[in-house]
Write a protein that holds these residues in place. Structure first.
Motif, PDB file in Angstrom:
ATOM      1  N   VAL A  77      64.607 -11.879   4.369  1.00 38.67           N
ATOM      2  CA  VAL A  77      65.700 -11.635   5.222  1.00 38.67           C
ATOM      3  C   VAL A  77      65.543 -10.140   5.667  1.00 38.67           C
ATOM      4  O   VAL A  77      65.228  -9.262   5.017  1.00 38.67           O
ATOM      5  N   GLY A  78      65.550 -10.260   7.169  1.00 37.00           N
ATOM      6  CA  GLY A  78      65.388  -8.885   7.679  1.00 37.00           C
ATOM      7  C   GLY A  78      64.218  -8.481   7.857  1.00 37.00           C
ATOM      8  O   GLY A  78      63.779  -7.400   8.573  1.00 37.00           O
ATOM      9  N   LYS A  79      63.005  -9.244   7.353  1.00 43.43           N
ATOM     10  CA  LYS A  79      61.735  -9.118   8.016  1.00 43.43           C
ATOM     11  C   LYS A  79      61.092 -10.043   8.744  1.00 43.43           C
ATOM     12  O   LYS A  79      60.078  -9.474   9.459  1.00 43.43           O
ATOM     13  N   LYS A  80      61.243 -11.144   8.559  1.00 38.31           N
ATOM     14  CA  LYS A  80      60.651 -12.259   9.570  1.00 38.31           C
ATOM     15  C   LYS A  80      61.344 -13.618   9.507  1.00 38.31           C
ATOM     16  O   LYS A  80      62.417 -13.822   8.701  1.00 38.31           O
ATOM     17  N   PRO A  81      61.269 -14.343  10.642  1.00 37.63           N
ATOM     18  CA  PRO A  81      61.948 -15.690  10.512  1.00 37.63           C
ATOM     19  C   PRO A  81      61.189 -16.556   9.397  1.00 37.63           C
ATOM     20  O   PRO A  81      60.276 -16.191   9.012  1.00 37.63           O
ATOM     21  N   PHE A  82      62.158 -17.376   8.751  1.00 41.00           N
ATOM     22  CA  PHE A  82      61.757 -18.317   7.923  1.00 41.00           C
ATOM     23  C   PHE A  82      62.512 -19.669   7.956  1.00 41.00           C
ATOM     24  O   PHE A  82      63.547 -19.854   8.362  1.00 41.00           O
ATOM     25  N   VAL A  83      62.018 -20.757   7.418  1.00 40.13           N
ATOM     26  CA  VAL A  83      62.584 -22.010   7.007  1.00 40.13           C
ATOM     27  C   VAL A  83      62.736 -22.217   5.585  1.00 40.13           C
ATOM     28  O   VAL A  83      61.882 -22.044   4.855  1.00 40.13           O
ATOM     29  N   ILE A  84      64.108 -22.580   5.421  1.00 38.94           N
ATOM     30  CA  ILE A  84      64.228 -22.939   4.030  1.00 38.94           C
ATOM     31  C   ILE A  84      65.059 -24.447   3.930  1.00 38.94           C
ATOM     32  O   ILE A  84      65.941 -24.766   4.790  1.00 38.94           O
ATOM     33  N   TYR A  85      64.279 -25.229   3.269  1.00 39.58           N
ATOM     34  CA  TYR A  85      64.594 -26.545   3.272  1.00 39.58           C
ATOM     35  C   TYR A  85      64.908 -27.176   1.872  1.00 39.58           C
ATOM     36  O   TYR A  85      64.547 -26.636   0.899  1.00 39.58           O
ATOM     37  N   PHE A  86      66.063 -27.927   1.922  1.00 41.07           N
ATOM     38  CA  PHE A  86      66.391 -28.425   0.654  1.00 41.07           C
ATOM     39  C   PHE A  86      66.240 -29.766   0.443  1.00 41.07           C
ATOM     40  O   PHE A  86      66.507 -30.542   1.606  1.00 41.07           O
ATOM     41  N   TYR A  87      65.504 -30.327  -0.641  1.00 39.43           N
ATOM     42  CA  TYR A  87      65.118 -31.677  -0.657  1.00 39.43           C
ATOM     43  C   TYR A  87      65.426 -32.184  -2.126  1.00 39.43           C
ATOM     44  O   TYR A  87      65.620 -31.306  -3.091  1.00 39.43           O
TER      45      TYR A  87
ATOM     46  N   PHE B  72      53.075 -22.997   0.488  1.00 39.72           N
ATOM     47  CA  PHE B  72      54.414 -22.268   0.490  1.00 39.72           C
ATOM     48  C   PHE B  72      55.108 -22.128  -0.604  1.00 39.72           C
ATOM     49  O   PHE B  72      54.803 -22.811  -1.717  1.00 39.72           O
ATOM     50  N   ILE B  73      56.037 -21.421  -0.717  1.00 41.57           N
ATOM     51  CA  ILE B  73      57.259 -21.218  -1.799  1.00 41.57           C
ATOM     52  C   ILE B  73      57.936 -22.251  -2.277  1.00 41.57           C
ATOM     53  O   ILE B  73      58.562 -22.902  -1.194  1.00 41.57           O
ATOM     54  N   LEU B  74      58.103 -22.701  -3.495  1.00 38.79           N
ATOM     55  CA  LEU B  74      58.894 -23.486  -3.879  1.00 38.79           C
ATOM     56  C   LEU B  74      59.811 -22.640  -4.790  1.00 38.79           C
ATOM     57  O   LEU B  74      59.524 -22.221  -5.747  1.00 38.79           O
ATOM     58  N   LEU B  75      61.148 -23.258  -4.790  1.00 44.43           N
ATOM     59  CA  LEU B  75      62.173 -22.334  -5.856  1.00 44.43           C
ATOM     60  C   LEU B  75      62.871 -23.336  -6.621  1.00 44.43           C
ATOM     61  O   LEU B  75      63.187 -24.670  -6.054  1.00 44.43           O
ATOM     62  N   SER B  76      63.048 -23.067  -7.960  1.00 44.62           N
ATOM     63  CA  SER B  76      63.500 -23.868  -8.726  1.00 44.62           C
ATOM     64  C   SER B  76      65.266 -23.531  -8.671  1.00 44.62           C
ATOM     65  O   SER B  76      65.617 -22.636  -9.221  1.00 44.62           O
ATOM     66  N   ASP B  77      65.922 -24.632  -8.164  1.00 49.56           N
ATOM     67  CA  ASP B  77      67.419 -24.179  -8.392  1.00 49.56           C
ATOM     68  C   ASP B  77      68.042 -25.239  -9.360  1.00 49.56           C
ATOM     69  O   ASP B  77      68.996 -25.936  -8.883  1.00 49.56           O
ATOM     70  N   ALA B  78      67.669 -25.204 -10.547  1.00 46.73           N
ATOM     71  CA  ALA B  78      68.201 -25.902 -11.647  1.00 46.73           C
ATOM     72  C   ALA B  78      69.598 -25.966 -11.806  1.00 46.73           C
ATOM     73  O   ALA B  78      70.189 -27.130 -12.148  1.00 46.73           O
ATOM     74  N   ASP B  79      70.191 -24.848 -11.674  1.00 44.59           N
ATOM     75  CA  ASP B  79      71.613 -24.540 -11.634  1.00 44.59           C
ATOM     76  C   ASP B  79      72.418 -25.267 -10.499  1.00 44.59           C
ATOM     77  O   ASP B  79      73.675 -24.864 -10.497  1.00 44.59           O
TER      78      ASP B  79
ATOM     79  N   GLY C   2      54.529 -16.209  12.553  1.00 43.59           N
ATOM     80  CA  GLY C   2      55.254 -15.017  11.809  1.00 43.59           C
ATOM     81  C   GLY C   2      56.185 -15.654  10.751  1.00 43.59           C
ATOM     82  O   GLY C   2      57.211 -14.891  10.342  1.00 43.59           O
ATOM     83  N   ALA C   3      56.426 -16.761  10.429  1.00 46.68           N
ATOM     84  CA  ALA C   3      57.316 -17.405   9.895  1.00 46.68           C
ATOM     85  C   ALA C   3      57.061 -17.915   8.526  1.00 46.68           C
ATOM     86  O   ALA C   3      55.760 -18.277   8.155  1.00 46.68           O
ATOM     87  N   GLU C   4      57.893 -17.813   7.467  1.00 45.74           N
ATOM     88  CA  GLU C   4      57.540 -18.429   6.064  1.00 45.74           C
ATOM     89  C   GLU C   4      58.386 -19.675   5.804  1.00 45.74           C
ATOM     90  O   GLU C   4      59.316 -19.874   6.439  1.00 45.74           O
ATOM     91  N   VAL C   5      57.795 -20.495   5.094  1.00 46.13           N
ATOM     92  CA  VAL C   5      58.439 -21.702   4.675  1.00 46.13           C
ATOM     93  C   VAL C   5      58.693 -21.869   3.026  1.00 46.13           C
ATOM     94  O   VAL C   5      57.931 -21.249   2.541  1.00 46.13           O
TER      95      VAL C   5
END
Length: 155
Positions: A28-38, A89-96, A64-67
Motif C-alpha cells: 500500500v502506497g508503493k505500487k498497484p496490486f490485486v488482492i483476491y479472496f477465494y 505470487f503471495i498467498l496469505l492464510s486468513d484462518a481466523d 508494476g503490480a503485485e498479486v
C-alpha cells in the motif's frame, strides 16, 4: 460493510506461504496490486483461478503490480498448493477470517462457501475495482484491465 470502489484499503497482516508475517504496508502506497479472496486451495475453480493468475503474473509485474491471494487455508495448505502449481505470487492464510471480514467479503451459495471477490488497488491504496463472482476465470481479465487503466492514468 463491504469495501467499495473509492475506499481506502484497510491495514491488515497475515502469514504468507513461507510462514512469514506479511503486512499490507509492504504494498500500500508503493505500487498497484490485486488482492483476491477465494474459497479453498485445491478445489477446481480455485485452482483454475490461481493458475490463471500464475499464467498472467508476468503481465501484472510488467505493469508494476503485485498479486495477492487470500483464503482461510493454513500456511501448510498454501505451501502445498503453491508448490504443486508453481504459484509465483503471495498467498496469505486468513484462518481466523479477519481479513475477509475487514474487507466485507460476502459468502456465496447460501452462505455455505466463502465468497470469491477480487479487488484492484492503486498505488495510493484506493480501491479502483471490485469484482464479485464465483466464476473463477472471469477475475483475471477484469483485474488485468483495471491495472492497465491505473497505469495509463498515472502516466
Amino acid at each position: 460493510m463491504a469495501i467499495q470502489v473509492g475506499d481506502r484499503i484497510p491495514h491488515f497482516s497475515a502469514l504468507d506461504t513461507k510462514g512469514n508475517s506479511f503486512d499490507s504496508d509492504a504494498v500500500v502506497g508503493k505500487k498497484p496490486f490485486v488482492i483476491y479472496f477465494y474459497p479453498k486451495d485445491n478445489t477446481p475453480g480455485c485452482t483454475a483461478q490461481a493458475c490463471s493468475f500464475r499464467d498472467q503474473y508476468e503481465d501484472f509485474l510488467d505493469l508494476g503490480a503485485e498479486v495477492i491471494g487470500v483464503s482461510s487455508d493454513s500456511v501448510i495448505s498454501h505451501q502445498k498448493f503453491t508448490s504443486q502449481y508453481q504459484l509465483p505470487f503471495i498467498l496469505l492464510s486468513d484462518a481466523d477470517k479477519k481479513i475477509r471480514t475487514l474487507f466485507g467479503v460476502p459468502s456465496a451459495l447460501l452462505g455455505m462457501v466463502p465468497g470469491r471477490v477480487t479487488y484492484v488497488v492503486d498505488a495510493a491504496g484506493v480501491v479502483q475495482m471490485v469484482f464479485n463472482s464465483m466464476l473463477a476465470g472471469k477475475h483475471i481479465p477484469k483485474a488485468l484491465e483495471a491495472v492497465k487503466k491505473i497505469v495509463a492514468v498515472s502516466m
